[in-house]
Design an enzyme around this catalytic site. Structure first.
Site, short mmCIF file in Angstrom:
data_model
loop_
_atom_site.label_atom_id
_atom_site.label_comp_id
_atom_site.label_asym_id
_atom_site.label_seq_id
_atom_site.Cartn_x
_atom_site.Cartn_y
_atom_site.Cartn_z
N ASN A 103 -13.48 9.12 10.25
CA ASN A 103 -12.36 8.24 9.92
C ASN A 103 -12.35 7.12 10.96
OD1 ASN A 103 -9.98 6.97 9.23
ND2 ASN A 103 -8.75 8.32 10.52
N GLY A 104 -12.49 5.89 10.50
CA GLY A 104 -12.55 4.76 11.44
C GLY A 104 -13.57 3.75 10.96
N GLU A 161 2.41 -3.58 -4.70
CA GLU A 161 1.60 -2.39 -4.40
C GLU A 161 1.69 -1.34 -5.50
OE1 GLU A 161 2.62 -0.20 -0.86
OE2 GLU A 161 4.65 -0.99 -0.86
N LYS A 187 -1.48 5.99 2.51
CA LYS A 187 -0.17 6.10 3.15
C LYS A 187 -0.19 5.75 4.63
CE LYS A 187 4.15 7.12 3.20
NZ LYS A 187 5.05 6.13 2.60
N LYS A 200 6.85 -4.11 -2.91
CA LYS A 200 6.90 -2.91 -3.76
C LYS A 200 6.29 -3.20 -5.14
CE LYS A 200 7.75 0.08 -1.17
NZ LYS A 200 7.54 -0.73 -0.07
#
Ligand code: AGP
Length: 606
Positions: A98-99, A486, A601, A483
């Site tokens: 992850n990265g 997305e 998220k 909102k």
């Protein structure tokens, strides 16, 4: 941003890995994969889409083995595809990451010159082949250290080695990583949420840390390859229920529990009996604060913009607001008399964490307003104010926004009282007005429940949408636009209503939906005249107000009259119809409500 998991056990691990990956899907959901060691060989399985697809794959051909790593992906380098899904394995090594490895192109060229063939378009495969290459001449620890030293960028890694078939190796630089301790097995995970169902005992890795996990031992090494001891934290028992219950999706559940979010937050911070706010031990005495700097990303940033109005109005302290990804690379004049406040739901957003880190390096006072109290941002700031919203699963933030604004507003009232900027009477009035807020939110939710689905139909053919507001309604217009973007993938813009005639008014044409936020406040008349300018050019106005005035709603397409409240509390109520609008437009378009395309998220990469 992706999610990684690793387990070293003496029993089969694939089921637990799949369950943890499902918990990590809020970090990325375009592909998934698992690798275990079976009969001395690396057994890798991966697929596009959700973890459910991987689970189906394992039903057909199980991944045995008591040692394994798993991954859910949010693509950065290389399209979402099976070959680009993690793990990335050679015969000797398998890696989940992850990265972002910023020098991957250069390293790839060097490895190709050495004859290595790359299967994927990812930056991660470079790590697999570097380790494979170093292992030819080095022992395990040396190969790991040489590889990590070669990498530029951010990473949280989970690594399996064919030859060392009882260990999982973890390494962190920039991206969050935690170790969990179980009975006869140990775990590696991107965050406590992924590990919580298996253990309450965890340790967070710091930048530069490496850990070697077996089923009965965990060793930690720092960036100087020195063996170190790390603190074990006991996670609090979740008092929140993370099931959807009767709701179709998490987002609608999170929207409709916002009155409870407000009630819980107010109960945590306000002593109604003593009419006082329980906020003490500030990192800097409120009377000494020279300037407040509010920093965040996305919706969290919008809560900062809203709070600027409250702090300026109530505390008389100058306020700066900043988007974290810009703040961290600008030439900032730090001042020890300033209070730097970081707002983040997840507490793991890389840019906000980076901005906090910069402030820490400049030895200034920091405060974080977070939903995840065990997060990196919370653990790294001098003062933490939880928003008590409970786990927020829907990628589009709703109840956390209400919680963030509420804590910021409560903080502004408290500081204004401690600086004697407002009288005791005003202070107590604001506290008692807050007491009414949860019910006002409930009645706004009830009021909008039937009207918004009708209005949403009007947006299906729209080419774009404008959201306009002044004062405290301007940041809410920004949030409404975010909102809708997305969730429904419609192009939308939030704009200060007074700014329209300086350009965006050119966008107004026959039938373009324009949402106007106009609560009865000092901007009311001005906003209504801006609305007339839009109507005059054919704009289809959806007016959201709390003023009972037939005249103003004459030429509007829809007019929503939400409950009246104290001017400074209007953002809490104005937000709700906009959340529901985005929700219903997206539902009508059959968009994935909880996991919109291309998003995640928690944004743990830059
Ligand atoms: C909001 O709906 C989005 N999910 C996104 O803009 C989010 O607010 C942003 O990524 C910041 O996240 P954080 O609050 O966890 O730091």
């Amino acid at each position: 941003m992706c999610g990684i998991i690793g387990i070293a056990s003496n029993k089969l691990v694939s089921t637990n890995i799949i369950q943890s990956l499902k918990k990590l899907e809020y970090r990325g959901y375009d592909s998934a994969g698992i690798a275990t060691i079976v009969n001395g060989e690396i057994n890798e399985k991966k697929c596009t889409g959700r973890v459910d697809n991987l689970e189906k794959m394992l039903f057909k051909s199980p991944s045995n083995g008591s040692l394994g790593i798993g991954h859910v992906r949010w693509a950065t380098h290389g399209i979402p595809s099976q070959v680009n899904a993690h793990p990335h394995s050679s015969e000797e090594v398998s890696v989940v990451h992850n990265g972002i490895i910023e020098n991957s192109n250069e390293l790839k060229k060097n490895l190709e010159k050495k004859g290595y063939k790359f299967k994927s378009q990812t930056d991660t495969e470079v790590i697999t082949l570097l380790l494979t290459d170093f292992l030819k001449n080095c022992d395990l620890v040396d190969a790991i250290n040489k590889t990590l030293k070669t990498l530029n960028g951010s990473f949280a890694l989970g690594i399996l080695f064919r030859k060392y078939n009882n260990i999982v190796v973890g390494a962190r630089r920039g991206s969050p990583l935690a170790v969990g301790y179980g009975p006869e097995e140990n775990y590696l995970g991107s965050d406590s949420y992924a590990l919580k169902s298996m253990t309450k005992k965890i340790t967070y890795l710091d930048d530069g840390d490496v850990c070697i996990i077996t089923n009965n031992k965990v060793d930690f090494y720092n960036s100087k390859n020195k063996k170190i001891n790390k603190k074990i934290l006991i996670l609090s028992n979740d008092k929140y229920n993370v099931e959807k219950g009767d709701y179709k999706d998490f987002m609608s559940k999170e929207i409709y529990e916002q009155n409870i979010t407000a009630k819980t937050c107010i109960k945590e911070y306000i002593d109604q009996l003593r009419k006082d706010i329980n906020l003490y031990n500030f990192p800097i005495q409120p009377i000494e604060i020279k300037k407040i700097v509010l920093i965040g990303c996305g919706t969290a940033y919008h809560s900062c913009v809203t709070a600027k109005y409250w702090f300026e109005e109530l505390t008389n302290i100058p306020v700066e607001i900043d988007i974290a990804s810009e703040f961290r690379y600008r030439k900032i004049k730090f001042d020890k008399k300033n209070l730097y406040i970081f707002v983040s739901q997840s507490g793991e957003t890389a840019d906000t964490f980076g901005a906090l880190d910069l402030c820490k390096k400049n030895k200034v006072k920091t405060c974080s307003i977070v939903n995840v109290v065990e997060s990196s941002i919370a653990r790294s700031s001098d003062f933490v104010l939880p928003i008590h919203a409970g786990p927020e699963i829907g990628v589009a933030s709703t109840k956390a926004f209400i919680g963030q604004m509420l804590v910021l507003y409560i903080l502004a009232i408290k500081i204004s009282d401690l600086r004697k900027e407002i009288s005791r009477l005003e202070y107590e009035k604001k506290i008692s007005d807050l007491k009414k807020l949860p019910d006002l939110i409930k009645s706004t939710l009830d009021y909008c429940q039937n009207s918004i689905p009708i209005i949403a139909k009007d947006f299906l053919k729209a080419k774009g949408v404008m959201f306009l507001g002044r004062g405290l309604s301007f940041p809410i217009a920004l949030e409404g636009a975010l909102k809708l973007k997305e969730l429904s993938y419609l192009h939308a813009e939030g704009y200060p209503a007074g700014e329209m005639k300086h350009g965006p008014l050119a966008l107004i044409e026959e039938g373009l939906p324009v949402v106007i936020l106009s609560p009865k406040d000092k901007y009311f008349e001005k906003t209504i005249s801006n609305m007339q300018e839009v109507i005059a050019r054919g704009g289809k106005v959806i007016l959201i107000t709390n003023e009972n005035n037939k005249i103003i709603s004459e030429n509007v397409r829809f007019s929503l009259k939400i409950p009246k409240t104290d001017e400074q509390l209007s953002p809490f109520l104005m937000t709700i119809p906009l959340q529901l609008l985005a929700y219903h437009v997206a539902s009508l378009k059959n968009c994935d409500i909880d996991k919109p395309r291309n998003l995640a998220k928690s944004v743990t990469v830059e």
